[in-house]
Scaffold this active site. Structure first.
Site, mmCIF file in Angstrom:
data_model
loop_
_atom_site.group_PDB
_atom_site.id
_atom_site.type_symbol
_atom_site.label_atom_id
_atom_site.label_comp_id
_atom_site.label_asym_id
_atom_site.label_seq_id
_atom_site.Cartn_x
_atom_site.Cartn_y
_atom_site.Cartn_z
ATOM 1 C CG HIS A 23 -2.019 -0.970 0.926
ATOM 2 N ND1 HIS A 23 -3.110 -0.821 0.256
ATOM 3 C CD2 HIS A 23 -2.287 -2.282 1.551
ATOM 4 C CE1 HIS A 23 -3.855 -1.844 0.079
ATOM 5 N NE2 HIS A 23 -3.402 -2.820 0.765
ATOM 6 C CB THR A 24 4.507 1.921 -0.421
ATOM 7 O OG1 THR A 24 4.687 0.695 -1.082
ATOM 8 C CG2 THR A 24 4.491 1.741 1.107
ATOM 9 C CG ASP A 25 1.185 0.611 -5.752
ATOM 10 O OD1 ASP A 25 0.397 0.906 -4.931
ATOM 11 O OD2 ASP A 25 1.019 -0.116 -6.608
ATOM 12 C CG LEU A 113 -0.882 -14.903 -6.001
ATOM 13 C CD1 LEU A 113 -0.623 -16.203 -6.226
ATOM 14 C CD2 LEU A 113 0.224 -14.190 -5.086
ATOM 15 C CB SER A 114 -0.561 -9.057 -9.842
ATOM 16 O OG SER A 114 -0.784 -8.431 -8.754
ATOM 17 C CB SER A 116 -6.343 -8.264 -13.333
ATOM 18 O OG SER A 116 -5.892 -7.592 -12.178
ATOM 19 C CG ASP A 160 -0.146 -5.426 -8.599
ATOM 20 O OD1 ASP A 160 0.745 -5.388 -7.870
ATOM 21 O OD2 ASP A 160 -1.283 -5.395 -8.527
HETATM 22 C C1 GLA Z 1 -2.981 -4.061 -5.222
HETATM 23 C C2 GLA Z 1 -2.472 -2.917 -6.220
HETATM 24 C C3 GLA Z 1 -1.181 -2.673 -6.211
HETATM 25 C C4 GLA Z 1 -0.995 -2.128 -4.927
HETATM 26 C C5 GLA Z 1 -1.301 -3.352 -3.896
HETATM 27 C C6 GLA Z 1 -1.303 -2.800 -2.240
HETATM 28 O O1 GLA Z 1 -2.242 -5.365 -5.597
HETATM 29 O O2 GLA Z 1 -3.143 -3.528 -7.507
HETATM 30 O O3 GLA Z 1 -0.933 -1.334 -6.991
HETATM 31 O O4 GLA Z 1 -1.509 -0.960 -4.323
HETATM 32 O O5 GLA Z 1 -2.589 -3.634 -4.079
HETATM 33 O O6 GLA Z 1 0.205 -3.000 -2.093
#
Ligand code: GLA
Length: 372
Positions: A23-25, A113-114, A116, A160
């Site tokens: 939650h830093t990006d 795990l992204s 998308s 991501d």
């Molecule tokens: C999701 C978002 C990222 C990031 C994380 C938390 O994966 O897609 O951009 O904000 O949450 O770090």
């Protein structure tokens, strides 16, 4: 072959796990993700017209659209990532040809795990190869994120897509989300990244994510009323939180404190990783989890259970929730010789504690789509 011919182009884009920097990006901060050895693969070939026919092997479903009129499709939602990427490439003047495309893979969906981002980055990389475009890698990353933000409508940060495109085998990637400078950081062979999937689909994730994003913006606005020259939480030092105590509500203070301390932890984590100090790295992961649980409040019972079980296992260096939270996965750094026993013990403990089945993946850090 779904479309009855062999493909001209095949590409694959990995999912990711974030080691630290959560939650830093979207606060212009620091992240340290790694691409994992789970992929979304694309195969396809050109058509002579402007029609895109696409098949998802995961959904066992097909869809079709014209490059001249790309709209969101509420019936075939899985196709919207590809549609968004195609739309913005065309809008930027990169003219595409019709195509037949098949995609699918083994990145678990809605598990943090992204998957998308892997679809978006895979789609952009596929078009780049099919059309022989020469696109700047960071442009590809930004375009993939734009598809998610503006077409699909999810307000994620850039982490991501960045790691799915630019990850390196056996490395994590340290990224400054403000100026997008990055470097690859080698991971030691004697420690393993173990991902534990809680099986809890990320309920609440999107709405609460938006709430956190707004709270971060609000805390910056409040701190500015104290005369602090800050544009995002990236600019805030721990001492500024003291200065701002009387203008920040208790909740905003905790949200801001998570981001400020997480940025510090992430910078230190990179240094100690580069120095080979995996013990300290693990401590920072543990502290990250506590901060996400107590200050940012994005964990849940299942994630906390997995992390607490991990902390008890021999050979565990560090454990924390990873990704947006509210379900999904934990990431664990475990001594290589202990990884198999770790996986068995955590799965068993989770079953006993909550009656739920966790899937455990011992991961290998992998190349991103553009690094292959
Ligand atoms: C999701 C978002 C990222 C990031 C994380 C938390 O994966 O897609 O951009 O904000 O949450 O770090």
């Amino acid at each position: 072959m779904v479309f009855g011919a062999s493909p001209d182009v095949t590409v694959r884009a990995p999912g990711r796990v974030n080691l630290i920097g959560e939650h830093t990006d979207y606060n212009d901060g620091f992240v340290l993700p790694a691409a994992i050895d789970r992929f979304i693969e694309f195969a396809g070939r050109r058509r002579a017209d402007r029609t895109v026919r696409v098949h998802s092997t995961d959904f066992q479903d097909s869809a079709e659209f014209s490059l001249d009129d790309i709209q969101k499709d509420s019936e075939h939602r899985w196709s919207n990532y590809l549609r968004g990427v195609s739309k913005f490439l065309e809008a930027d003047g990169h003219r595409l040809a019709g195509a037949e495309i098949v995609f699918g893979g083994n990145v678990p969906r809605e598990s943090g795990l992204s998957s998308s981002a892997a679809v978006e980055v895979g789609a952009a990389t596929f078009w780049q190869r099919l059309m022989s475009f020469h696109l700047d890698p960071v442009y590809v990353v930004k375009l993939a994120r734009r598809a998610e933000n503006e077409f699909v409508g999810v307000p994620c940060g850039i982490m991501d897509q960045f790691i799915s495109a630019l990850g390196h085998k056996d490395h994590a990637l340290f990224l400054d989300c403000r100026d997008l400078n990055y470097r690859h950081v080698p991971l030691r062979g004697d420690v393993k990244i173990v991902v534990c999937n809680s099986g809890v689909k990320r309920a609440l994730a999107q709405s609460e994510y938006e709430v956190r994003l707004k709270q971060c913006r609000q805390s910056v606005a409040q701190l500015r009323t104290k005369g602090l020259a800050v544009n995002s939480l990236r600019d805030v030092e721990p001492v500024d939180l003291e200065t701002g105590r009387d203008v920040l509500s208790e909740t905003l203070l905790r949200r801001a404190r998570h981001v400020v301390t997480e940025n510090q932890r992430t910078r230190e984590a990179v240094q100690v990783l580069e120095a080979g100090d995996v013990e300290r790295f693990g401590e920072l992961m543990n502290a990250s989890h506590v901060s996400l649980r107590d200050d940012y409040e994005v964990s849940c019972r299942e994630l906390d259970t997995l992390v607490e079980l991990a902390w008890k296992q021999p050979g565990t260096l560090g454990a924390r929730m990873t990704g947006a939270g509210f379900g999904g996965c934990t990431v664990n750094l475990v001594r290589a010789g202990a990884a198999e026993a770790f996986a068995r013990a955590v799965a068993q403990g989770y079953q006993q504690a909550l009656g739920l089945k966790a899937e455990i993946y011992v991961c290998q850090a992998s190349n991103g789509a553009l690094a292959d």
